[in-house]
Write a protein that holds these residues in place. Sequence first.
Motif, PDB file in Angstrom:
ATOM      1  N   THR A 133      -4.844 -14.313  10.301  1.00 17.00           N
ATOM      2  CA  THR A 133      -6.134 -13.772   9.878  1.00 17.00           C
ATOM      3  C   THR A 133      -6.963 -13.368  11.086  1.00 17.00           C
ATOM      4  O   THR A 133      -6.723 -13.831  12.203  1.00 17.00           O
ATOM      5  N   SER A 134      -7.949 -12.527  10.852  1.00 16.75           N
ATOM      6  CA  SER A 134      -8.854 -12.143  11.937  1.00 16.75           C
ATOM      7  C   SER A 134     -10.003 -13.150  11.997  1.00 16.75           C
ATOM      8  O   SER A 134     -10.174 -13.975  11.101  1.00 16.75           O
ATOM      9  N   ALA A 135     -10.803 -13.069  13.043  1.00 14.95           N
ATOM     10  CA  ALA A 135     -11.910 -14.006  13.218  1.00 14.95           C
ATOM     11  C   ALA A 135     -12.941 -13.874  12.107  1.00 14.95           C
ATOM     12  O   ALA A 135     -13.537 -14.855  11.680  1.00 14.95           O
ATOM     13  N   SER A 136     -13.159 -12.668  11.604  1.00 17.81           N
ATOM     14  CA  SER A 136     -14.162 -12.468  10.561  1.00 17.81           C
ATOM     15  C   SER A 136     -13.574 -12.613   9.167  1.00 17.81           C
ATOM     16  O   SER A 136     -14.287 -12.854   8.202  1.00 17.81           O
ATOM     17  N   GLY A 137     -12.269 -12.418   9.043  1.00 23.92           N
ATOM     18  CA  GLY A 137     -11.640 -12.404   7.735  1.00 23.92           C
ATOM     19  C   GLY A 137     -11.800 -11.078   7.021  1.00 23.92           C
ATOM     20  O   GLY A 137     -11.362 -10.915   5.894  1.00 23.92           O
ATOM     21  N   LEU A 138     -12.448 -10.103   7.679  1.00 25.17           N
ATOM     22  CA  LEU A 138     -12.744  -8.820   7.042  1.00 25.17           C
ATOM     23  C   LEU A 138     -12.202  -7.634   7.824  1.00 25.17           C
ATOM     24  O   LEU A 138     -12.644  -6.504   7.628  1.00 25.17           O
ATOM     25  N   ASP A 139     -11.255  -7.863   8.710  1.00 20.09           N
ATOM     26  CA  ASP A 139     -10.745  -6.803   9.576  1.00 20.09           C
ATOM     27  C   ASP A 139     -10.165  -5.656   8.741  1.00 20.09           C
ATOM     28  O   ASP A 139      -9.251  -5.866   7.951  1.00 20.09           O
ATOM     29  N   PRO A 140     -10.682  -4.430   8.921  1.00 19.41           N
ATOM     30  CA  PRO A 140     -10.192  -3.301   8.124  1.00 19.41           C
ATOM     31  C   PRO A 140      -8.938  -2.638   8.695  1.00 19.41           C
ATOM     32  O   PRO A 140      -8.396  -1.730   8.094  1.00 19.41           O
ATOM     33  N   HIS A 141      -8.498  -3.083   9.870  1.00 14.35           N
ATOM     34  CA  HIS A 141      -7.382  -2.435  10.561  1.00 14.35           C
ATOM     35  C   HIS A 141      -6.137  -3.317  10.586  1.00 14.35           C
ATOM     36  O   HIS A 141      -6.229  -4.539  10.551  1.00 14.35           O
ATOM     37  N   ILE A 142      -4.994  -2.651  10.690  1.00 12.67           N
ATOM     38  CA  ILE A 142      -3.729  -3.334  10.956  1.00 12.67           C
ATOM     39  C   ILE A 142      -3.053  -2.601  12.103  1.00 12.67           C
ATOM     40  O   ILE A 142      -3.416  -1.472  12.438  1.00 12.67           O
ATOM     41  N   SER A 143      -2.062  -3.244  12.683  1.00 11.18           N
ATOM     42  CA  SER A 143      -1.326  -2.604  13.776  1.00 11.18           C
ATOM     43  C   SER A 143      -0.407  -1.531  13.205  1.00 11.18           C
ATOM     44  O   SER A 143       0.033  -1.616  12.048  1.00 11.18           O
ATOM     45  N   PRO A 144      -0.080  -0.509  14.008  1.00 11.72           N
ATOM     46  CA  PRO A 144       0.901   0.480  13.552  1.00 11.72           C
ATOM     47  C   PRO A 144       2.236  -0.169  13.164  1.00 11.72           C
ATOM     48  O   PRO A 144       2.887   0.262  12.214  1.00 11.72           O
ATOM     49  N   GLN A 145       2.618  -1.211  13.883  1.00 14.68           N
ATOM     50  CA  GLN A 145       3.876  -1.916  13.582  1.00 14.68           C
ATOM     51  C   GLN A 145       3.851  -2.474  12.155  1.00 14.68           C
ATOM     52  O   GLN A 145       4.815  -2.333  11.400  1.00 14.68           O
ATOM     53  N   PHE A 146       2.741  -3.106  11.760  1.00 17.38           N
ATOM     54  CA  PHE A 146       2.626  -3.678  10.421  1.00 17.38           C
ATOM     55  C   PHE A 146       2.596  -2.570   9.360  1.00 17.38           C
ATOM     56  O   PHE A 146       3.207  -2.682   8.299  1.00 17.38           O
ATOM     57  N   ALA A 147       1.898  -1.479   9.654  1.00 15.27           N
ATOM     58  CA  ALA A 147       1.854  -0.350   8.708  1.00 15.27           C
ATOM     59  C   ALA A 147       3.241   0.245   8.521  1.00 15.27           C
ATOM     60  O   ALA A 147       3.683   0.485   7.391  1.00 15.27           O
ATOM     61  N   LEU A 148       3.951   0.484   9.624  1.00 16.20           N
ATOM     62  CA  LEU A 148       5.297   1.070   9.541  1.00 16.20           C
ATOM     63  C   LEU A 148       6.275   0.132   8.833  1.00 16.20           C
ATOM     64  O   LEU A 148       7.188   0.587   8.143  1.00 16.20           O
ATOM     65  N   ALA A 149       6.072  -1.181   8.987  1.00 21.00           N
ATOM     66  CA  ALA A 149       6.944  -2.148   8.306  1.00 21.00           C
ATOM     67  C   ALA A 149       6.765  -2.078   6.791  1.00 21.00           C
ATOM     68  O   ALA A 149       7.691  -2.366   6.034  1.00 21.00           O
ATOM     69  N   GLN A 150       5.573  -1.682   6.340  1.00 24.50           N
ATOM     70  CA  GLN A 150       5.306  -1.586   4.907  1.00 24.50           C
ATOM     71  C   GLN A 150       5.738  -0.239   4.317  1.00 24.50           C
ATOM     72  O   GLN A 150       5.783  -0.084   3.093  1.00 24.50           O
ATOM     73  N   ALA A 151       6.048   0.729   5.169  1.00 25.19           N
ATOM     74  CA  ALA A 151       6.362   2.085   4.705  1.00 25.19           C
ATOM     75  C   ALA A 151       7.495   2.146   3.682  1.00 25.19           C
ATOM     76  O   ALA A 151       7.351   2.822   2.657  1.00 25.19           O
ATOM     77  N   PRO A 152       8.636   1.465   3.886  1.00 28.64           N
ATOM     78  CA  PRO A 152       9.715   1.565   2.888  1.00 28.64           C
ATOM     79  C   PRO A 152       9.292   1.088   1.502  1.00 28.64           C
ATOM     80  O   PRO A 152       9.598   1.727   0.496  1.00 28.64           O
ATOM     81  N   ALA A 153       8.568  -0.031   1.432  1.00 29.61           N
ATOM     82  CA  ALA A 153       8.149  -0.580   0.136  1.00 29.61           C
ATOM     83  C   ALA A 153       7.145   0.334  -0.553  1.00 29.61           C
ATOM     84  O   ALA A 153       7.232   0.568  -1.765  1.00 29.61           O
ATOM     85  N   VAL A 154       6.185   0.857   0.211  1.00 28.44           N
ATOM     86  CA  VAL A 154       5.177   1.753  -0.368  1.00 28.44           C
ATOM     87  C   VAL A 154       5.834   3.050  -0.823  1.00 28.44           C
ATOM     88  O   VAL A 154       5.541   3.563  -1.910  1.00 28.44           O
ATOM     89  N   ALA A 155       6.729   3.592  -0.011  1.00 25.46           N
ATOM     90  CA  ALA A 155       7.434   4.829  -0.374  1.00 25.46           C
ATOM     91  C   ALA A 155       8.242   4.631  -1.655  1.00 25.46           C
ATOM     92  O   ALA A 155       8.223   5.487  -2.550  1.00 25.46           O
ATOM     93  N   ALA A 156       8.922   3.487  -1.768  1.00 25.44           N
ATOM     94  CA  ALA A 156       9.715   3.206  -2.972  1.00 25.44           C
ATOM     95  C   ALA A 156       8.814   3.073  -4.196  1.00 25.44           C
ATOM     96  O   ALA A 156       9.127   3.596  -5.272  1.00 25.44           O
ATOM     97  N   ALA A 157       7.670   2.372  -4.042  1.00 28.90           N
ATOM     98  CA  ALA A 157       6.748   2.175  -5.167  1.00 28.90           C
ATOM     99  C   ALA A 157       6.141   3.497  -5.633  1.00 28.90           C
ATOM    100  O   ALA A 157       5.862   3.682  -6.809  1.00 28.90           O
ATOM    101  N   ARG A 158       5.958   4.420  -4.702  1.00 28.20           N
ATOM    102  CA  ARG A 158       5.348   5.716  -5.044  1.00 28.20           C
ATOM    103  C   ARG A 158       6.387   6.815  -5.277  1.00 28.20           C
ATOM    104  O   ARG A 158       6.020   7.949  -5.558  1.00 28.20           O
ATOM    105  N   LYS A 159       7.659   6.466  -5.106  1.00 26.74           N
ATOM    106  CA  LYS A 159       8.750   7.445  -5.251  1.00 26.74           C
ATOM    107  C   LYS A 159       8.540   8.645  -4.333  1.00 26.74           C
ATOM    108  O   LYS A 159       8.638   9.804  -4.736  1.00 26.74           O
ATOM    109  N   LEU A 160       8.231   8.320  -3.078  1.00 27.77           N
ATOM    110  CA  LEU A 160       8.036   9.336  -2.046  1.00 27.77           C
ATOM    111  C   LEU A 160       9.102   9.158  -0.974  1.00 27.77           C
ATOM    112  O   LEU A 160       9.600   8.046  -0.757  1.00 27.77           O
ATOM    113  N   PRO A 161       9.440  10.223  -0.256  1.00 30.17           N
ATOM    114  CA  PRO A 161      10.370  10.059   0.866  1.00 30.17           C
ATOM    115  C   PRO A 161       9.732   9.169   1.946  1.00 30.17           C
ATOM    116  O   PRO A 161       8.556   9.353   2.290  1.00 30.17           O
TER     117      PRO A 161
END
Length: 199
Positions: A133-161
Motif C-alpha cells: 500500500t502507499s502511505a496515504s492509501g489513495l495513490d492514483p498511480h501504479i508502475s508501468p510494470q504492474f500495468a503491463l502485468a495486468q494487460a493480458p487479463a484486461v485484454a481477455a476480459a474485454r476481448k481485445l488484442p
Amino acid sequence: MLSQIRPAIVMIVLFTLLTGLAYPLAITGLAQIAFRDEANGSLVERKGVIVGSRLIGQNFAADNYFHGRPSATSAPDPNDSSKTVDAPYNAANSSGSNLGPTSQKLVDRVNAAIEAEFAAGRVDMVAADAVTTSASGLDPHISPQFALAQAPAVAAARKLPEARVRALIEKQIEQRLAGFIGEPRVNVLELNLALDELH
C-alpha cells in the motif's frame, strides 16, 4: 490601562483581517487564475459528469479494468464504533496501515496479495506496488510494470488484442518530472477511461 488595551485590540483586528481574510482570499484568487485545475482538485470529467480526480485513487474491482495498488484506508465499523473495518480508497480516512516489517499481519496480507496475483494469471513476476500500500492509501498511480502485468487479463476480459492494450499502457506512461524526479507511472483512472474509449 485603556491606552495599552486599545493598540492590542487594533492589532488583533488588523491581523485577523490581514491573515484571516485578505491573505486567504488573495491566495485563492491567485490559485484560480494561475492553477485553476489544480486548485479545484484536478477533477476528471467525461460527458459532463465528474468521474474522479487525477490525484485520488479509486477501487476498480471488475476484471475488465486495471486495478490500482492496494489501499490500507479504513472506516468505522458499523457494528462497533470503537473498531475499524477495511474500506479501500476511503478519502475521508486517508492513512497507511502503519504495519512494520516484523508485523505478521503485514506479511500475511502481502503473501495473500502475491498469491492472488499469481492465481489470477496476471503476473510472472510481482511488481512491488501490486502488493504493497502507499502511505496515504489513495495513490492514483501504479508502475508501468504492474500495468503491463495486468494487460493480458484486461485484454481477455474485454476481448481485445493484448498488443492493443499494451500500446495503450505505453501511451499512458507519465515520465519522471524534469527527467529525474520520481519514477515513471501510470494513472489508473485515466488509463481505464482511455480503455473505455477504445470501443
